[in-house]
Design an enzyme around this catalytic site. Structure first.
Site, PDB file in Angstrom:
ATOM      1  N   CYS A   8      21.128 -28.776  89.359  1.00  0.00           N
ATOM      2  CA  CYS A   8      20.578 -29.605  90.386  1.00  0.00           C
ATOM      3  C   CYS A   8      20.622 -28.932  91.600  1.00  0.00           C
ATOM      4  O   CYS A   8      20.706 -27.701  91.771  1.00  0.00           O
ATOM      5  CB  CYS A   8      21.132 -30.897  90.284  1.00  0.00           C
ATOM      6  N   ASN A  11      24.635 -29.317  93.083  1.00  0.00           N
ATOM      7  CA  ASN A  11      25.898 -29.293  92.124  1.00  0.00           C
ATOM      8  C   ASN A  11      27.059 -30.078  92.371  1.00  0.00           C
ATOM      9  O   ASN A  11      28.274 -29.685  91.933  1.00  0.00           O
ATOM     10  CB  ASN A  11      26.135 -27.564  91.838  1.00  0.00           C
ATOM     11  N   CYS A  13      26.477 -33.968  92.247  1.00  0.00           N
ATOM     12  CA  CYS A  13      26.217 -35.265  91.856  1.00  0.00           C
ATOM     13  C   CYS A  13      25.669 -35.171  90.541  1.00  0.00           C
ATOM     14  O   CYS A  13      26.315 -35.656  89.517  1.00  0.00           O
ATOM     15  CB  CYS A  13      25.008 -35.962  92.716  1.00  0.00           C
ATOM     16  N   ARG A  14      24.385 -34.937  90.146  1.00  0.00           N
ATOM     17  CA  ARG A  14      23.671 -35.071  88.776  1.00  0.00           C
ATOM     18  C   ARG A  14      24.063 -33.977  87.854  1.00  0.00           C
ATOM     19  O   ARG A  14      24.471 -34.304  86.773  1.00  0.00           O
ATOM     20  CB  ARG A  14      22.026 -35.048  89.159  1.00  0.00           C
ATOM     21  N   SER A  15      24.326 -32.620  88.339  1.00  0.00           N
ATOM     22  CA  SER A  15      24.453 -31.660  87.153  1.00  0.00           C
ATOM     23  C   SER A  15      25.752 -31.695  86.781  1.00  0.00           C
ATOM     24  O   SER A  15      26.152 -31.541  85.415  1.00  0.00           O
ATOM     25  CB  SER A  15      23.688 -30.283  87.515  1.00  0.00           C
ATOM     26  N   ASP A 123      18.149 -38.970  92.338  1.00  0.00           N
ATOM     27  CA  ASP A 123      19.517 -38.144  92.805  1.00  0.00           C
ATOM     28  C   ASP A 123      20.432 -39.464  93.542  1.00  0.00           C
ATOM     29  O   ASP A 123      19.909 -39.918  94.471  1.00  0.00           O
ATOM     30  CB  ASP A 123      19.020 -37.487  93.872  1.00  0.00           C
TER      31      ASP A 123
HETATM   32  P1  4NP Z   1      22.735 -33.212  93.618  1.00  0.00           P
HETATM   33  O1  4NP Z   1      22.679 -34.173  95.136  1.00  0.00           O
HETATM   34  O2  4NP Z   1      21.554 -32.227  93.631  1.00  0.00           O
HETATM   35  O3  4NP Z   1      22.395 -34.077  92.504  1.00  0.00           O
HETATM   36  O4  4NP Z   1      24.069 -32.494  93.643  1.00  0.00           O
HETATM   37  C1  4NP Z   1      22.473 -33.557  96.176  1.00  0.00           C
HETATM   38  C2  4NP Z   1      23.778 -33.186  96.798  1.00  0.00           C
HETATM   39  C3  4NP Z   1      23.785 -32.826  97.931  1.00  0.00           C
HETATM   40  C4  4NP Z   1      22.861 -32.833  98.718  1.00  0.00           C
HETATM   41  C5  4NP Z   1      21.494 -33.161  98.260  1.00  0.00           C
HETATM   42  C6  4NP Z   1      21.434 -33.602  97.053  1.00  0.00           C
HETATM   43  N1  4NP Z   1      22.885 -32.541 100.048  1.00  0.00           N
HETATM   44  O5  4NP Z   1      21.774 -32.529 100.842  1.00  0.00           O
HETATM   45  O6  4NP Z   1      23.839 -31.909 100.523  1.00  0.00           O
END
Ligand code: 4NP
Length: 153
Positions: A8, A11, A13-15, A123
């Site tokens: 994702c 790395n 939240c989702r993955s 997300d």
């Molecule tokens: P992820 O979510 O891709 O599911 O881990 C996010 C985590 C951090 C950020 C964006 C999405 N960020 O902007 O820092």
């Protein structure tokens, strides 16, 4: 050994949620010595960080551990190192294809395209809804296990 990589943007939240859910399913099926699971980010923003508090809390609710998990960035070598490289959303898949210089390889695909949903995993970093994401992640992991089973037959 079958090697699965979830990817994702951050790395956190989702993955990592998909990694932990998939590893839990694999353990429960007694397949830990046959299927290895990892996750990575397309960005470098959260390298070395543990999963997001919301992801940790949701997984804990279902008895799934995140201990020792740390963010890392996707690397060029991951293309050879993994058999399934699974993007959580369409832009992740585009970024993976560019970073690995593989415009069209079938081992790179969008997670929920394995399910009737055929959509991006929302997300929770933005939606705040870790339960919605968790439910879709479980469905996706079950579909991925079915795909692996069909592919090795
Ligand atoms: P992820 O979510 O891709 O599911 O881990 C996010 C985590 C951090 C950020 C964006 C999405 N960020 O902007 O820092």
């Amino acid at each position: 050994m079958i090697r699965v990589l979830f990817v994702c943007l951050g790395n956190i939240c989702r993955s990592p949620m998909a990694e932990a859910v998939m590893r839990d399913l694999v353990e429960k099926l007694g397949l830990s010595s046959s299927i290895k699971v990892d996750s990575a980010a397309t960005s470098s923003w959260h390298i070395g960080e543990p999963p997001h508090k919301g992801t940790q809390k949701k997984l804990k609710e279902f008895g799934i551990s995140t201990s020792g998990m740390k963010g890392r960035q996707l690397s060029f070598n991951d293309f050879e190192a993994f058999d399934y490289i699974v993007g959580m959303d369409g832009s992740n898949v585009q970024d993976i294809r560019e970073m690995l210089r593989q415009p069209n390889h079938p081992k790179i695909f969008r997670f929920l395209d394995l399910t009737p949903h055929r959509k991006d995993v929302p997300d929770p970093y933005y939606t705040g809804d870790f339960q919605e994401t968790y439910g879709l992640v479980v469905e996706g992991c079950e579909a991925l296990l079915n795909k692996i089973h069909a592919d090795i037959k």
